[in-house]
Design an enzyme around this catalytic site. Structure first.
Site, PDB file in Angstrom:
ATOM      1  N   ASP A   1       0.863  -1.186   0.000  1.00 53.20           N
ATOM      2  CA  ASP A   1       0.000   0.000   0.000  1.00 53.20           C
ATOM      3  C   ASP A   1       0.895   1.231   0.000  1.00 53.20           C
ATOM      4  O   ASP A   1       1.670   1.450   0.933  1.00 53.20           O
ATOM      5  CB  ASP A   1      -0.894  -0.016   1.241  1.00 53.20           C
ATOM      6  CG  ASP A   1      -2.026   1.008   1.170  1.00 53.20           C
ATOM      7  OD1 ASP A   1      -2.192   1.623   0.104  1.00 53.20           O
ATOM      8  OD2 ASP A   1      -2.726   1.167   2.177  1.00 53.20           O
TER       9      ASP A   1
ATOM     10  N   ASP B   1      -2.769   2.560  -6.162  1.00 50.56           N
ATOM     11  CA  ASP B   1      -1.777   2.645  -5.093  1.00 50.56           C
ATOM     12  C   ASP B   1      -1.689   1.422  -4.186  1.00 50.56           C
ATOM     13  O   ASP B   1      -0.985   1.455  -3.179  1.00 50.56           O
ATOM     14  CB  ASP B   1      -2.031   3.889  -4.235  1.00 50.56           C
ATOM     15  CG  ASP B   1      -3.390   3.864  -3.567  1.00 50.56           C
ATOM     16  OD1 ASP B   1      -4.260   3.100  -4.008  1.00 50.56           O
ATOM     17  OD2 ASP B   1      -3.582   4.618  -2.591  1.00 50.56           O
ATOM     18  N   GLU B   2      -2.370   0.330  -4.516  1.00 48.76           N
ATOM     19  CA  GLU B   2      -2.239  -0.867  -3.692  1.00 48.76           C
ATOM     20  C   GLU B   2      -2.475  -2.132  -4.503  1.00 48.76           C
ATOM     21  O   GLU B   2      -3.181  -2.119  -5.510  1.00 48.76           O
ATOM     22  CB  GLU B   2      -3.178  -0.812  -2.489  1.00 48.76           C
ATOM     23  CG  GLU B   2      -4.645  -0.771  -2.828  1.00 48.76           C
ATOM     24  CD  GLU B   2      -5.535  -0.833  -1.584  1.00 48.76           C
ATOM     25  OE1 GLU B   2      -5.236  -1.617  -0.657  1.00 48.76           O
ATOM     26  OE2 GLU B   2      -6.540  -0.107  -1.552  1.00 48.76           O
TER      27      GLU B   2
END
Length: 369
Positions: free
Chosen positions: A14, A108-109
């Protein structure tokens, strides 16, 4: 932990305050300052906030006006999604140096299954550390990671030592780790559910584990079964490298509330054009058109229609959205309109994709994390 569960080595990576961190990286003058990505006007909304801004209670989905009240020195930056996509591709390229079993959740993860990996490294913890170091050295951003036997525990663990940290929950530590957690830390337990659990005397994972399946089913419906199993470390969902898109949407928040359908037609035209553009770019079509209406009192309404054929044409999308708009009288003036396409033709294709083979390993075996 029950024997013979599918034990995998899963990493959840993350990125730390991704959008805001990209802006601070690209503009050194913003480093160390409270910034928010999004709109700072009266109708603006925060998309992301730097850690400096979060100290003042600024967070995603907060109104721009409230964010400014919380933090008078807050600096608003317009989002640059092309740049975020560019950085995200660089990060995913690093992931694929270690495994092709990568399931992105957003820009983003992502989940990574490194049970068997390209580096032949038996330690998922060392792989996570190396990935985070590479992201920092090659991209310039920090990331956090959670490492454990399944996606759920890895996801919870990734938030444990944020920012720029990681946590490993070994097989024998899973149950004690989950029992000690505040129920609000459980991924999938939102604010409303947490409040309901508090009223039922459920404050920690241990409290949740004490409840029977029948009790949780009675109080939480279908979600009860999910809560019953995850608190026991049971989550068999695999990392899906071919994650299928289920919907595609676009929406607009207006500077002034609109009170007549006539004034909304021009807005719908722009939204339908954007949805069509995204469908064509993604090489998909859909059958179900959904019109999203958010009123001035923030109540939300959706109206849907399923067509007998797949579409991605702007004019057909717009015409369907218009019909939905005129379907019934508006309840109030409108602050937001959105159009989404679902029932995509990717769903039928996904059935043909072979799932990666899953190994079942008893927890009694030596399992190096």
């Amino acid at each position: 932990m029950p024997d013979n569960l599918p034990i995998r080595k899963i990493i959840h990576v993350d990125m730390d305050a991704f959008y805001a961190s990209v802006e601070q990286m690209d503009n050194p003058e913003l480093k160390g300052k409270p910034i928010a990505v999004g709109g700072g006007g009266t109708r603006g909304v925060v998309s992301a906030a730097s850690y400096e801004a979060r100290k003042f209670g600024v967070r995603s989905a907060l109104s721009g006006a409230q964010a400014r009240r919380n933090c008078p020195d807050l600096i608003f930056v317009k989002p640059r999604f092309d740049r975020y996509h560019e950085i995200s591709k660089q990060i995913r390229k690093i992931f694929h140096d270690y495994t092709d079993i990568v399931e992105p959740l957003s820009l983003d993860e992502a989940y990574l299954d490194v049970t068997e990996n390209k580096k032949g490294n038996p330690s998922a913890s060392l792989i996570a550390k190396e990935i985070r170091e590479r992201i920092f050295n090659e991209v310039g951003l920090t990331a956090s990671a959670g490492i454990s036997i399944n996606k759920f525990v890895a996801k919870v663990a990734s938030d444990y030592n944020k920012p720029n940290g990681q946590k490993t929950v070994n097989p024998e530590e899973v149950i004690p780790f989950l029992e000690s957690l505040d129920i609000r830390k459980f991924y999938g337990v939102g604010k409303v559910t947490a409040e309901k659990m508090y009223q039922l005397g459920i404050f920690t994972g241990k409290d949740l584990k004490s409840k029977t399946l029948e009790y949780l089913d009675a109080h939480f419906g279908k979600s009860g079964r999910f809560y019953y199993y995850i608190v026991r470390g049971i989550h068999t969902s695999e990392v899906k490298p071919q994650r299928t898109r289920k919907s595609l949407a676009a929406e607009r928040t207006f500077h002034e509330n609109l009170s007549s359908e006539i004034f909304m037609l021009e807005k719908l035209d722009h939204i339908a054009k954007e949805v069509s553009k995204r469908l064509i770019k993604s090489k998909v079509s859909g059958k179900t058109v959904t019109l999203k209406i958010k009123y001035s009192d923030f109540t939300l309404q959706t109206r849907s229609k399923t067509l007998p054929y797949f579409i991605n044409d702007k004019d057909i999308i717009l015409e369907t959205a218009k019909n939905l708009l005129y379907q019934e009288k508006l309840n109030n003036s409108v602050r937001l309109l959105g159009i989404s396409m679902s029932n995509l033709n990717t769903e039928s294709k996904s059935k043909k994709i072979n799932k990666p083979e899953t190994k079942t390993v008893s927890v009694q075996l030596q399992f190096d994390f």
